[in-house]
Design a protein around this motif. Sequence first.
Motif, PDB file in Angstrom:
ATOM      1  N   UNK A 109      38.784 144.060 -25.001  1.00 11.96           N
ATOM      2  CA  UNK A 109      39.600 143.571 -26.111  1.00 11.96           C
ATOM      3  C   UNK A 109      40.909 142.956 -25.613  1.00 11.96           C
ATOM      4  N   UNK A 110      41.505 143.567 -24.596  1.00 13.30           N
ATOM      5  CA  UNK A 110      42.740 143.022 -24.030  1.00 13.30           C
ATOM      6  C   UNK A 110      42.461 141.683 -23.350  1.00 13.30           C
ATOM      7  N   UNK A 111      41.378 141.629 -22.572  1.00 13.90           N
ATOM      8  CA  UNK A 111      41.007 140.378 -21.893  1.00 13.90           C
ATOM      9  C   UNK A 111      40.669 139.286 -22.900  1.00 13.90           C
ATOM     10  N   UNK A 112      39.925 139.639 -23.916  1.00 14.07           N
ATOM     11  CA  UNK A 112      39.516 138.663 -24.935  1.00 14.07           C
ATOM     12  C   UNK A 112      40.726 138.101 -25.665  1.00 14.07           C
ATOM     13  N   UNK A 186      37.213 144.705 -18.140  1.00 13.02           N
ATOM     14  CA  UNK A 186      36.860 143.923 -19.313  1.00 13.02           C
ATOM     15  C   UNK A 186      36.866 142.465 -18.912  1.00 13.02           C
ATOM     16  N   UNK A 187      35.882 141.701 -19.369  1.00 12.89           N
ATOM     17  CA  UNK A 187      35.738 140.305 -18.966  1.00 12.89           C
ATOM     18  C   UNK A 187      35.581 139.430 -20.199  1.00 12.89           C
ATOM     19  N   UNK A 188      36.302 138.320 -20.243  1.00 14.35           N
ATOM     20  CA  UNK A 188      36.164 137.412 -21.379  1.00 14.35           C
ATOM     21  C   UNK A 188      36.337 135.960 -20.964  1.00 14.35           C
ATOM     22  N   UNK A 189      35.358 135.137 -21.317  1.00 14.41           N
ATOM     23  CA  UNK A 189      35.436 133.685 -21.169  1.00 14.41           C
ATOM     24  C   UNK A 189      35.876 133.082 -22.503  1.00 14.41           C
TER      25      UNK A 189
END
Length: 208
Positions: A109-112, A186-189
Amino acid sequence: MQKAVLFILLAVVSLNSPGQESVWSDWDPEILRKANTAVGIPYLSDEEQKVVTLMNLARLDGEHFGKTFVNEWVKINNKEKSPYVRSLYKDLKKCTGLPLIYPEKDLYNIAKGHAEKSGKTGHVGHRDFNKRFENVLGNPYSRVGENCSYGYNTATDVVVSLLIDEGIKDLGHRKNILNPAFNSAGVSFYPHKTYRYNCVVDFGSKLR
């Protein structure tokens, strides 16, 4: 606290192309299964899951990761003579059996949130880093870190380029990925206003 940012101005040829299958096939299926800690996580895309898998492969058997994914990426991108590549090979040889990284929803959620905000505004870097992590630093994470990548939209490009860390003197991205204290991520593109794509990887040290 650790944080690092990678400024990538131009996307390059992706390893997600014909021939990549041979790189994956060089790995023991049991190691691949072990590294795939993000499998079936519904909130992660395939590429986001693959980022976790690739980071785990580098941590489990760094030397083989260098001989497979790094070798192929370096060849495609004409980076054979880079001193950062040479130093990466040396560092990877020291990596074996590091703790696995597991996906965590709070870090996602933080990364996103950061990837989306950066993408919409065109921002690069770690703006509001302390504020974004204030609710998780100390409990449940004793340490946190962040990598930001720009210009790439595939897991292989993101992970290998962050490990090479071209032009980053303190090798902060590489150190985050290979840090034995980190066991969560955490991973977010997300699309990026300036660089087309950005990917945020947030790390944490969690008591398990």
